[in-house]
Design a protein around this motif. Sequence first.
Motif, PDB file in Angstrom:
ATOM      1  N   GLN A   1     -33.453  -7.496   4.731  1.00  0.00           N
ATOM      2  CA  GLN A   1     -33.194  -8.859   5.149  1.00  0.00           C
ATOM      3  C   GLN A   1     -32.740  -9.674   3.947  1.00  0.00           C
ATOM      4  N   VAL A   2     -31.752 -10.524   4.154  1.00  0.00           N
ATOM      5  CA  VAL A   2     -31.245 -11.367   3.090  1.00  0.00           C
ATOM      6  C   VAL A   2     -32.294 -12.391   2.693  1.00  0.00           C
ATOM      7  N   GLN A   3     -32.482 -12.540   1.380  1.00  0.00           N
ATOM      8  CA  GLN A   3     -33.380 -13.558   0.851  1.00  0.00           C
ATOM      9  C   GLN A   3     -32.694 -14.299  -0.277  1.00  0.00           C
ATOM     10  N   LEU A   4     -32.802 -15.617  -0.251  1.00  0.00           N
ATOM     11  CA  LEU A   4     -32.313 -16.483  -1.309  1.00  0.00           C
ATOM     12  C   LEU A   4     -33.441 -17.444  -1.644  1.00  0.00           C
ATOM     13  N   VAL A   5     -33.923 -17.384  -2.873  1.00  0.00           N
ATOM     14  CA  VAL A   5     -35.082 -18.167  -3.276  1.00  0.00           C
ATOM     15  C   VAL A   5     -34.712 -19.046  -4.457  1.00  0.00           C
ATOM     16  N   GLU A   6     -34.624 -20.346  -4.214  1.00  0.00           N
ATOM     17  CA  GLU A   6     -34.290 -21.301  -5.264  1.00  0.00           C
ATOM     18  C   GLU A   6     -35.529 -21.686  -6.061  1.00  0.00           C
ATOM     19  N   SER A   7     -35.319 -21.987  -7.334  1.00  0.00           N
ATOM     20  CA  SER A   7     -36.389 -22.464  -8.192  1.00  0.00           C
ATOM     21  C   SER A   7     -35.784 -23.262  -9.337  1.00  0.00           C
ATOM     22  N   GLY A   8     -36.632 -23.934 -10.096  1.00  0.00           N
ATOM     23  CA  GLY A   8     -36.189 -24.651 -11.276  1.00  0.00           C
ATOM     24  C   GLY A   8     -36.087 -26.152 -11.117  1.00  0.00           C
ATOM     25  N   GLY A   9     -36.296 -26.649  -9.916  1.00  0.00           N
ATOM     26  CA  GLY A   9     -36.243 -28.081  -9.709  1.00  0.00           C
ATOM     27  C   GLY A   9     -37.447 -28.781 -10.316  1.00  0.00           C
ATOM     28  N   GLY A  10     -37.376 -30.093 -10.342  1.00  0.00           N
ATOM     29  CA  GLY A  10     -38.460 -30.879 -10.893  1.00  0.00           C
ATOM     30  C   GLY A  10     -38.031 -32.302 -11.143  1.00  0.00           C
ATOM     31  N   LEU A  11     -38.872 -33.012 -11.877  1.00  0.00           N
ATOM     32  CA  LEU A  11     -38.613 -34.405 -12.229  1.00  0.00           C
ATOM     33  C   LEU A  11     -37.997 -34.469 -13.620  1.00  0.00           C
ATOM     34  N   VAL A  12     -36.896 -35.186 -13.741  1.00  0.00           N
ATOM     35  CA  VAL A  12     -36.214 -35.321 -15.018  1.00  0.00           C
ATOM     36  C   VAL A  12     -35.685 -36.743 -15.153  1.00  0.00           C
ATOM     37  N   GLN A  13     -35.635 -37.243 -16.377  1.00  0.00           N
ATOM     38  CA  GLN A  13     -35.110 -38.580 -16.618  1.00  0.00           C
ATOM     39  C   GLN A  13     -33.588 -38.589 -16.563  1.00  0.00           C
TER      40      GLN A  13
END
Length: 118
Positions: A1-13
């Motif tokens: 099954q196709v999986q795409l997992v995003e990461s790395g987001g957050g709060l930045v100025q």
Amino acid sequence: QVQLVESGGGLVQPGGSLRLSCAASGFIFSTYWMYWVRQAPGKGLEWVSTISTDGRTYYAESVKGRFTISGDNATTTLYLQMNSLKSDDTAVYYCANGPSQVGPFGSWGQGTQVTVSS
């Protein structure tokens, strides 16, 4: 099954940088065009960037010169390096795959939140 997992987001100025990652599996990564799309609060989906199977890159005018899309076939990971971030970049960022520059999009990830605020 196709999986795409995003990461790395957050709060930045404002003016800061973030690097988003999209870990892909379940398909032949090197044979698909890959896309980053975002959705800001209260708004619809907005295309951000695309990378072709031969490494050509495309950017929305709003991010050109600030964002860089790249892919690593060895690790089947898509990246979005975001520099000089603005408050207007605040959104949930999604990665997706597809057959061409015009799509259609196939599979999507769950998204990662990017918030640009002082």
